[in-house]
Scaffold this active site. Structure first.
Site, PDB file in Angstrom:
ATOM      1  CB  SER A   1       5.099  -1.701  11.990  1.00 55.05           C
ATOM      2  OG  SER A   1       4.700  -0.367  12.242  1.00 55.05           O
TER       3      SER A   1
ATOM      4  CE  LYS B   1      -0.161   3.322   4.740  1.00 51.87           C
ATOM      5  NZ  LYS B   1      -0.159   3.447   6.180  1.00 51.87           N
TER       6      LYS B   1
ATOM      7  CD  GLU C   1      -3.624  -2.412   7.344  1.00 54.38           C
ATOM      8  OE1 GLU C   1      -2.517  -2.677   6.879  1.00 54.38           O
ATOM      9  OE2 GLU C   1      -4.240  -1.355   7.091  1.00 54.38           O
TER      10      GLU C   1
ATOM     11  CG  HIS D   1      -5.872   2.053   5.087  1.00 50.17           C
ATOM     12  ND1 HIS D   1      -5.456   3.010   5.977  1.00 50.17           N
ATOM     13  CD2 HIS D   1      -4.864   1.145   5.000  1.00 50.17           C
ATOM     14  CE1 HIS D   1      -4.237   2.697   6.397  1.00 50.17           C
ATOM     15  NE2 HIS D   1      -3.857   1.569   5.829  1.00 50.17           N
TER      16      HIS D   1
ATOM     17  N   GLY E   1       2.410   2.343  10.738  1.00 54.47           N
ATOM     18  CA  GLY E   1       3.382   3.422  10.571  1.00 54.47           C
ATOM     19  C   GLY E   1       4.105   3.822  11.845  1.00 54.47           C
TER      20      GLY E   1
ATOM     21  CD  GLU F   1      -2.991   5.605   6.670  1.00 54.55           C
ATOM     22  OE1 GLU F   1      -2.932   5.632   5.437  1.00 54.55           O
ATOM     23  OE2 GLU F   1      -2.111   5.072   7.381  1.00 54.55           O
TER      24      GLU F   1
ATOM     25  CG  ASN G   1      -1.704   1.230   1.429  1.00 51.28           C
ATOM     26  OD1 ASN G   1      -1.789   2.063   0.528  1.00 51.28           O
ATOM     27  ND2 ASN G   1      -2.312   1.372   2.601  1.00 51.28           N
TER      28      ASN G   1
END
Ligand code: PGA
Length: 251
Positions: free
Chosen positions: A215, A11, A169, A97, A175, A99, A9
């Site tokens: 991560s 991003k 996730e 996701h 991250g 985010e 991904n």
């Protein structure tokens, strides 16, 4: 047996020009010793160039998008439809996701509409679910994630589940450099599989691929992949480094 699946991904990183350079570098070092399925999910603006590189170099890499809207066309300024992705030969699409949920107010209801729209046009969704640190610390992570699962899959028929990938996730691991322990990640993936079994039958849940994301790096990939209910990884930061992504693929 479930074929391992590793998706990168990217991003909001890399212009289409940088993406071409990245794919050339990746193509040069890419070896898939594990014979797993690999996908890259560039930003929308780079989908076409990345696809051209994949085809030109005959890379055994699938193309995924990071998001889409659920309507097929119309007055939705700035949005991308499932049809538009399909026309670019996109195979996978990341939906929900964290985010998108956090910064763009995507709810389980919106995720559900997007999942349904993806199946309708023949795109394979990678549906993301996962809890925040607060929820994890309150001891309610499993309850929260299972509720996400149920709400996001409401009304989705069993015939589609073959083409579904779920990515667990935990938000606190994305991250941050903090990975969930492989046992904790596996426990949640097992709970997801078991609930899918309740919803769609055990035969279906046994073929469902469940990825871990948060991560993932070359140093923790093998341990995660050793867990029985983890079938692969959704990789963010490390998918933007050719050497790391290749090492993850060859865990
Ligand atoms: P990360 O991101 O690997 O950088 O933690 C994973 C993701 O957000 O899919």
């Amino acid at each position: 047996m479930r074929m391992p699946f590793i998706a990168g991904n990217w991003k909001m990183n890399l212009t289409h020009i940088q993406a071409v350079k990245f794919m050339q570098d990746l193509g040069y070092t890419y070896k898939n010793k594990n014979n797993c399925e690999v996908a890259v999910c560039p930003p929308t603006t780079a989908l076409k160039s990345v696809k051209t590189l994949i085809d030109g170099d005959n890379l055994n890499i699938k193309l995924g998008a990071q998001n889409m809207y659920y309507e097929s066309s119309g007055a939705f300024t700035g949005e991308i439809s499932p049809e538009m992705l399909k026309a670019l030969d996109v195979e996978y699409v990341i939906i929900g996701h964290s985010e998108r949920r956090q910064y763009f107010n995507e709810t389980n209801e919106i995720v559900n509409k997007k999942i349904s729209a993806a199946f309708k046009i023949g795109l394979k969704p990678i549906m993301c679910i996962g809890e925040s640190l607060d929820i994890r610390e309150s001891g309610k992570a499993e309850e929260f994630v299972i509720n996400q699962l149920v709400e996001c899959l409401a009304g989705i028929g069993e015939e589609n589940i073959n083409d579904l990938t779920i990515a667990y996730e935990p938000i606190w691991a994305i991250g941050t450099g903090k990975t969930a322990t492989s046992e904790d990640a596996n426990d949640m993936c097992r709970a997801i599989r078991s609930k899918t079994g309740e919803l769609y039958g055990n035969k279906t849940s046994e073929i469902l691929r469940i990825l871990y994301g948060g991560s993932v790096k070359p140093s923790n990939m093998a341990e995660l992949m050793n867990m029985p209910d983890i079938d692969g990884a959704l990789v963010g930061g490390a998918s933007l480094k050719v050497d790391d992504f290749t090492a993850i693929i060859n865990y």
